[in-house]
Scaffold this motif. Structure first.
Motif, PDB file in Angstrom:
ATOM      1  N   CYS A   6      15.597  95.145  21.089  1.00 26.83           N
ATOM      2  CA  CYS A   6      16.872  95.020  21.790  1.00 26.83           C
ATOM      3  C   CYS A   6      16.349  94.495  23.131  1.00 26.83           C
ATOM      4  CB  CYS A   6      16.148  97.102  22.056  1.00 26.83           C
ATOM      5  SG  CYS A   6      14.128  97.484  22.652  1.00 26.83           S
ATOM      6  N   GLU A   7      17.057  94.381  23.611  1.00 28.16           N
ATOM      7  CA  GLU A   7      16.392  93.239  25.123  1.00 28.16           C
ATOM      8  C   GLU A   7      17.574  92.815  25.672  1.00 28.16           C
ATOM      9  OE1 GLU A   7      15.878  89.973  23.381  1.00 28.16           O
ATOM     10  OE2 GLU A   7      17.966  89.156  23.218  1.00 28.16           O
ATOM     11  N   LEU A   8      17.420  93.318  27.532  1.00 30.75           N
ATOM     12  CA  LEU A   8      18.945  93.274  28.826  1.00 30.75           C
ATOM     13  C   LEU A   8      17.851  91.920  28.988  1.00 30.75           C
ATOM     14  CD1 LEU A   8      20.415  94.638  30.433  1.00 30.75           C
ATOM     15  CD2 LEU A   8      18.903  95.922  31.419  1.00 30.75           C
ATOM     16  N   ARG A   9      19.271  91.571  29.420  1.00 30.11           N
ATOM     17  CA  ARG A   9      19.374  90.221  30.706  1.00 30.11           C
ATOM     18  C   ARG A   9      20.621  89.864  31.237  1.00 30.11           C
ATOM     19  NH1 ARG A   9      23.111  86.730  28.646  1.00 30.11           N
ATOM     20  NH2 ARG A   9      23.384  86.172  26.813  1.00 30.11           N
ATOM     21  N   PHE A  10      20.228  89.658  32.730  1.00 26.39           N
ATOM     22  CA  PHE A  10      21.250  89.797  33.379  1.00 26.39           C
ATOM     23  C   PHE A  10      22.135  88.351  33.616  1.00 26.39           C
ATOM     24  CE2 PHE A  10      19.523  92.906  34.554  1.00 26.39           C
ATOM     25  CZ  PHE A  10      20.438  93.711  35.202  1.00 26.39           C
ATOM     26  N   ASP A  11      23.516  87.767  32.736  1.00 19.54           N
ATOM     27  CA  ASP A  11      24.437  86.582  33.060  1.00 19.54           C
ATOM     28  C   ASP A  11      25.326  87.226  33.806  1.00 19.54           C
ATOM     29  OD1 ASP A  11      25.843  84.553  33.170  1.00 19.54           O
ATOM     30  OD2 ASP A  11      26.096  85.088  31.373  1.00 19.54           O
ATOM     31  N   GLY A  12      24.825  86.196  34.881  1.00 22.39           N
ATOM     32  CA  GLY A  12      25.272  86.372  36.922  1.00 22.39           C
ATOM     33  C   GLY A  12      25.795  87.963  37.100  1.00 22.39           C
ATOM     34  N   ASP A  13      26.584  88.409  37.268  1.00 26.96           N
ATOM     35  CA  ASP A  13      27.189  90.314  37.780  1.00 26.96           C
ATOM     36  C   ASP A  13      27.816  91.177  36.560  1.00 26.96           C
ATOM     37  OD1 ASP A  13      29.281  89.066  37.630  1.00 26.96           O
ATOM     38  OD2 ASP A  13      29.403  89.397  39.900  1.00 26.96           O
ATOM     39  N   ILE A  14      26.941  90.579  35.004  1.00 21.07           N
ATOM     40  CA  ILE A  14      27.229  91.212  33.898  1.00 21.07           C
ATOM     41  C   ILE A  14      25.686  91.569  33.474  1.00 21.07           C
ATOM     42  CG2 ILE A  14      28.867  91.102  31.987  1.00 21.07           C
ATOM     43  CD1 ILE A  14      30.595  90.735  34.581  1.00 21.07           C
ATOM     44  N   ALA A  15      25.584  92.651  33.446  1.00 17.82           N
ATOM     45  CA  ALA A  15      24.364  93.300  32.390  1.00 17.82           C
ATOM     46  C   ALA A  15      25.047  92.585  30.479  1.00 17.82           C
ATOM     47  CB  ALA A  15      24.173  94.617  33.213  1.00 17.82           C
ATOM     48  N   ILE A  16      23.663  92.232  30.343  1.00 17.32           N
ATOM     49  CA  ILE A  16      23.986  92.353  28.217  1.00 17.32           C
ATOM     50  C   ILE A  16      22.886  92.981  27.880  1.00 17.32           C
ATOM     51  CG2 ILE A  16      24.661  91.265  26.565  1.00 17.32           C
ATOM     52  CD1 ILE A  16      25.656  88.686  28.867  1.00 17.32           C
ATOM     53  N   MET A  17      22.917  93.947  27.053  1.00 22.31           N
ATOM     54  CA  MET A  17      21.861  94.804  26.440  1.00 22.31           C
ATOM     55  C   MET A  17      22.910  94.655  24.716  1.00 22.31           C
ATOM     56  SD  MET A  17      21.410  98.777  26.301  1.00 22.31           S
ATOM     57  CE  MET A  17      20.917  98.490  27.780  1.00 22.31           C
ATOM     58  N   ARG A  18      21.554  94.142  24.623  1.00 14.31           N
ATOM     59  CA  ARG A  18      21.151  93.340  22.828  1.00 14.31           C
ATOM     60  C   ARG A  18      20.805  95.077  22.308  1.00 14.31           C
ATOM     61  NH1 ARG A  18      22.836  91.958  18.453  1.00 14.31           N
ATOM     62  NH2 ARG A  18      22.250  90.400  17.312  1.00 14.31           N
ATOM     63  N   ILE A  19      21.088  95.013  21.624  1.00 12.27           N
ATOM     64  CA  ILE A  19      20.208  96.258  20.714  1.00 12.27           C
ATOM     65  C   ILE A  19      20.811  95.803  19.367  1.00 12.27           C
ATOM     66  CG2 ILE A  19      20.464  98.173  19.335  1.00 12.27           C
ATOM     67  CD1 ILE A  19      21.139  99.268  22.241  1.00 12.27           C
ATOM     68  N   ARG A  20      20.045  95.245  18.042  1.00 14.30           N
ATOM     69  CA  ARG A  20      19.784  94.576  17.322  1.00 14.30           C
ATOM     70  C   ARG A  20      19.620  95.309  15.658  1.00 14.30           C
ATOM     71  NH1 ARG A  20      16.848  90.869  19.551  1.00 14.30           N
ATOM     72  NH2 ARG A  20      18.089  88.499  19.969  1.00 14.30           N
ATOM     73  N   ARG A  21      19.051  97.285  16.068  1.00 12.78           N
ATOM     74  CA  ARG A  21      19.195  98.202  14.600  1.00 12.78           C
ATOM     75  C   ARG A  21      18.561  98.665  16.190  1.00 12.78           C
ATOM     76  NH1 ARG A  21      16.651  97.415   9.572  1.00 12.78           N
ATOM     77  NH2 ARG A  21      17.663  94.996  10.191  1.00 12.78           N
ATOM     78  N   PHE A  22      18.916 100.593  16.055  1.00 11.26           N
ATOM     79  CA  PHE A  22      17.995 101.795  16.125  1.00 11.26           C
ATOM     80  C   PHE A  22      16.914 101.932  15.831  1.00 11.26           C
ATOM     81  CE2 PHE A  22      22.651 101.759  17.394  1.00 11.26           C
ATOM     82  CZ  PHE A  22      22.666 101.850  18.506  1.00 11.26           C
TER      83      PHE A  22
END
Length: 462
Positions: A222-238
């Motif tokens: 899992c990881e969180l990043r920001f692209d400008g004013d958009i939040a992108i949360m990537r969850i590959r598996r729980f």
């Protein structure tokens, strides 16, 4: 090198009596233990399938031949957590002695394409549609494999992705369909079939990892990043992060991430769940709790047929089910009222209530599917990509047993608990969570690696 038929002939033939006993144990295990055996297929249909299969076991056969006869029955259960596999001995014969078709395929809408080639000749036809293999139509091969491929309900996307993973297609081409080396591969745009030698599975896997570094395991789930004013949360598996240096679990990840999101106040949150096969039940519910500000119901039912089973003597693994965690019902079944997702969970502190877009695909399964079923049916946000592999109303998973058939040593992976999501009545209940905004790929687009679905999500987020 041995042919597949010669290699499997080294394993002993089973007598009709032994075959019948294995069929009986398989049937007993499914009927007694599987909580969703009739979820998608009626009892009458299952009884007919068991009966018809029994009539075909009058002659001696190998364990692999028995697997070919029994795996369609397991496929009729239409459960992605249920699978029948060969014994370790049979798998060893296949891995070490049987040359396989040296390609990886991509199943797009029921049509098979060459995704990767592992000989010089095979690399020439990468990207082309497969017309036939050793004279058998690719459409017929695909249909036969899809019928027995584990998957929830009538969802096609998950099964197609499973068939496209690793070298499963090449393995099943031999041990299910019966096509052996040398291979004659007819592709679109070619006047003549391509002659291909086979390669052993061990060597193919070595070549794959050497040539495609992107297939190697990723340490962070899992990881969180920001692209400008958009939040992108990537969850590959729980599942808690594989990197021991991270020293944090999903609870910590959620808390830190949504604190950061609250501080930055993005226009939208993109949840990239593509390729997520599931994991811990609780982590899906926790994620939804960060997207709402009111208590919510997550599960409608968590039910086991029994806590003890007569087929237990055939199991090598069975999850322990403490009676104190279950409540017995009038019909003799048991509900898991101790589950952390049971009841009416409260929302998390500091939830994000803005626009949410979920990127999904046919690999979204199990815990990921549970989250998506609540997310989508409660209209919490949009879904982009392709239909999930998980059934929209729930699955059969949780506690499980590994049943070993006594003579063939075939292995039945048997889930023991039926999950019913709190979705209410839904249309197309035999299918997965749909994509509100479908994004289709041609084979050329797939090979280019361009992320069309993310482009669409970013546009919607603005």
């Amino acid at each position: 090198m041995l042919s597949f038929l010669l290699a499997t002939a080294l394993l002993p033939n089973l007598t009709p009596a032994q075959l019948e006993e294995d069929l009986h144990v398989l049937r007993q295990s499914l009927e007694e233990g599987h909580p969703g055996i009739y979820r998608y297929t009626s009892k009458l249909q299952m009884n007919r399938a068991f009966g018809a299969t029994g009539t075909h076991l009058a002659q001696p056969m190998t364990a692999t031949q028995l697997w070919r006869s029994l795996v369609p029955i397991v496929g009729m259960v239409k459960c992605g957590h249920t699978a029948l596999t060969l014994s370790p001995e049979a798998r060893t014969e296949l891995t070490e002695h049987v040359p396989l078709l040296p390609i990886q395929i991509k199943d797009i809408g029921g049509r098979l394409y060459v995704q990767r080639g592992y000989t010089d000749a095979a690399k020439v036809v990468v990207g082309r549609e497969i017309v036939s293999i050793n004279g058998l139509s690719a459409r017929d091969i695909e249909r036969r494999m899809i019928q027995v491929c584990p998957g929830d309900g009538d969802v096609p996307t998950g099964r197609r992705r499973t068939l496209s993973s690793g070298f499963l297609f090449s393995i099943w081409l031999t041990n299910l369909v019966g096509i052996e080396a040398p291979y004659s591969l007819k592709t679109s745009g070619a006047a003549e079939p391509l002659a291909l030698r086979g390669i052993l599975l061990l060597k193919l896997n070595e070549m794959r990892l050497a040539e495609h570094a992107e297939d190697r395991a990723i340490n962070t789930n899992c990881e969180l990043r920001f692209d400008g004013d958009i939040a992108i949360m990537r969850i590959r598996r729980f599942v808690d992060m594989a990197d021991p240096g991270a020293k944090k679990n999903f609870a910590a990840f959620y808390k830190e991430s949504f604190t950061a999101i609250a501080e930055k106040k993005p226009k939208a949150l993109i949840l990239d769940l593509r390729g997520n096969p599931g994991g811990e039940d609780e982590y899906g519910r926790m994620l939804y709790g960060y997207l709402v500000n009111k208590p919510f119901k997550y599960y409608d039912d968590l039910r086991l047929n029994k806590l003890d089973f007569s087929f237990k003597k055939y199991t090598t693994q069975m999850d322990f089910m403490p009676p104190r965690e279950f409540t017995k019902q009038a019909d003799g079944s048991f509900i898991m009222t101790s589950h952390p997702n049971w009841g009416t969970p409260k929302p998390a502190e500091n939830p994000y209530l803005g626009k949410v877009i979920a990127l999904i695909d046919g690999d979204c399964f199990s815990t990921c599917g549970e989250f998506l079923s609540i997310f989508w049916t409660r209209h919490r946000g949009q879904t982009v990509g392709e239909e999930s592999g998980a059934g929209i109303t729930g699955n059969n998973s949780g506690p499980s047993a590994l049943v070993v058939l006594p003579n063939s040593k075939l292995r039945l992976q048997l889930p023991l608990m039926r999950y019913v999501m709190a979705t209410g009545k839904v249309q197309n209940s035999r299918r997965g969570i749909p994509a509100d905004v479908p994004v289709d790929y041609s084979m050329e687009e797939f090979l280019s690696g361009h992320d069309k679905a993310m482009d669409v999500a970013m546009t919607l987020a603005l």
